[in-house]
Scaffold this active site. Structure first.
Site, short mmCIF file in Angstrom:
data_model
loop_
_atom_site.label_atom_id
_atom_site.label_comp_id
_atom_site.label_asym_id
_atom_site.label_seq_id
_atom_site.Cartn_x
_atom_site.Cartn_y
_atom_site.Cartn_z
N GLY A 1 8.10 0.00 -9.04
CA GLY A 1 7.12 0.92 -9.41
C GLY A 1 7.58 2.86 -8.73
CB ILE B 1 5.93 4.30 -4.03
CG1 ILE B 1 4.05 4.76 -4.20
CG2 ILE B 1 5.74 4.15 -3.01
CD1 ILE B 1 3.31 4.25 -4.16
NE ARG C 1 -4.05 -2.12 -0.97
CZ ARG C 1 -4.20 -0.95 -1.00
NH1 ARG C 1 -2.75 -0.01 -0.48
NH2 ARG C 1 -4.85 0.52 -2.00
CD GLU D 1 -5.35 -1.82 6.61
OE1 GLU D 1 -4.04 -2.25 5.74
OE2 GLU D 1 -5.70 -0.74 5.53
CG HIS E 1 -3.58 1.78 4.34
ND1 HIS E 1 -4.54 0.93 4.56
CD2 HIS E 1 -2.92 2.47 3.97
CE1 HIS E 1 -3.72 0.40 3.44
NE2 HIS E 1 -3.39 2.18 2.83
N GLY F 1 -0.28 5.56 4.86
CA GLY F 1 1.23 5.80 4.34
C GLY F 1 0.60 7.21 3.17
C1 DGY Z 1 -3.45 2.93 -1.45
O1 DGY Z 1 -3.56 4.19 -2.78
O2 DGY Z 1 -3.66 2.36 -2.05
C2 DGY Z 1 -2.95 3.39 -0.45
O3 DGY Z 1 -3.01 2.17 0.51
C3 DGY Z 1 -3.75 4.32 0.17
O4 DGY Z 1 -3.41 5.67 -0.21
#
Ligand code: DGY
Length: 330
Positions: A158, A160, A241, A270, A288, A290
């Site tokens: 996708g 990212i 995730r 988590e 976490h 990101g």
């Molecule tokens: C999300 O946006 O899904 C991330 O894990 C946190 O930014």
């Protein structure tokens, strides 16, 4: 709709966005350090017209029943929405939204940073120096793996995943990907990315980066067998995730040298991190992070606020997850 509709915000967000919400709504803010306790969440959402929720808040039938029929929108402050039962929202006639796009580049940066840190042993080197063990430069000291001209396997292609592929081009990498959908041929050729089935991708990739949503199909997608199918020099990175990886199996593979290293941003249980993973020198572990930059977290908060305001103004929220509810009401 009330002039100042009552809304719940379940954690402190970047100030500028929070001020926008407070200026427009009668805002209840949970100001605790951790996730809003479930009982407080159910209690505080009662009677609200909207809520800005986080990935640590479960939005399900219980939440929606507790909120009551006047709830218009649940605006999630995250692109991932595995914390939201979107079908339940749809059944209750509640709009649900997330925060895509605004965090794409930042999350891809994090994934690339983990590729580099894990393959070049950056965190391990930092720990080593801080341990104050005497050392001197040596030809065989702390050798890592090259990144340039190697093969990057992107699982989940996708926004990212594609942004990561763009970065890999700057490192002259071959990019292969796997997903359940194939993007248009122009995207493949712009990114120089080649589709492979998952087993092939795992076998040929030097770096494997995960960018899938968490669904029943992707839970433990990376298990002991799939780790065993990777090269012994492979580096696995996860910014999607936690439960996409069987963490116990990953720790075992790292400890046994079945793969070279891992860069992990998200965890199966988590905020708990598997103790065996904490014991692996060849795992770079971050909490976490990101999307965690000043600019991106503000952009996410502003987008969540925009979604909230749109719903309160009977407008279509810009990044809506369940258009059926909107179409049914308009
Ligand atoms: C999300 O946006 O899904 C991330 O894990 C946190 O930014």
């Amino acid at each position: 709709m009330d002039a100042r509709p009552p809304v719940l915000v379940t954690r402190r967000l970047p100030a500028e966005a929070l001020e926008r919400v407070a200026a427009r709504c009668d805002m209840t803010l949970y100001d605790g350090d951790g996730a809003m306790p479930r009982a407080a969440l159910l209690d505080q959402v009662a009677g609200k017209a909207g809520a800005i929720t986080l990935l640590t808040d479960r939005v399900d039938d219980e939440f929606l029943d507790a909120a009551g029929p006047q709830l218009t929108i649940v605006a999630n402050y995250a692109v991932g929405f595995d914390n939201i039962d979107v079908e339940a929202c749809t059944r209750h006639g509640v709009l649900a939204s997330n925060t895509p796009e605004v965090l794409t580049e930042t999350t891809a940066d994090t994934a690339f940073a983990l590729i580099m840190a894990a393959s070049r042993r950056i965190a391990e080197g930092d720990r080593f120096l801080r341990s104050r063990v005497p050392w001197i430069w040596g030809p065989l000291m702390m050798l890592g793996q090259d990144i340039h001209h190697k093969t990057l396997g992107v699982v989940g292609f996708g926004r990212i995943g594609q942004a990561l592929a763009r970065r890999a081009r700057g490192f002259s990498m071959r990019v292969v990907y796997h997903d359940t959908f194939r993007p248009p041929a122009e995207v493949e050729s712009e990114l120089g990315a080649e589709y492979l089935d998952l087993d092939e991708l795992l076998a040929v990739s030097d770096f494997i980066s995960l960018h899938t949503n968490l669904t029943p199909e992707t839970r433990h997608l990376i298990n002991a067998d799939r780790l065993a199918a990777m090269k012994p020099t492979a580096v696995l990175v996860n910014t999607s995730r936690g439960p996409v990886i069987d963490e116990q199996a990953l720790a075992a593979a790292l400890a046994a040298g079945e793969i070279f290293a891992a860069g992990i941003d998200v965890f199966e249980r988590e905020p708990e991190v598997h103790p065996d993973l904490l014991a692996c020198e060849n795992a770079v572990l971050i909490p976490h992070l990101g999307s965690a930059t000043v600019q991106t977290r503000l952009a996410m908060a502003n987008l969540a606020a925009d979604n909230l305001f749109a719903a309160l103004d009977s407008q279509r929220p810009p990044t809506l997850l369940n258009p059926k509810v909107w179409e049914g009401s308009s």
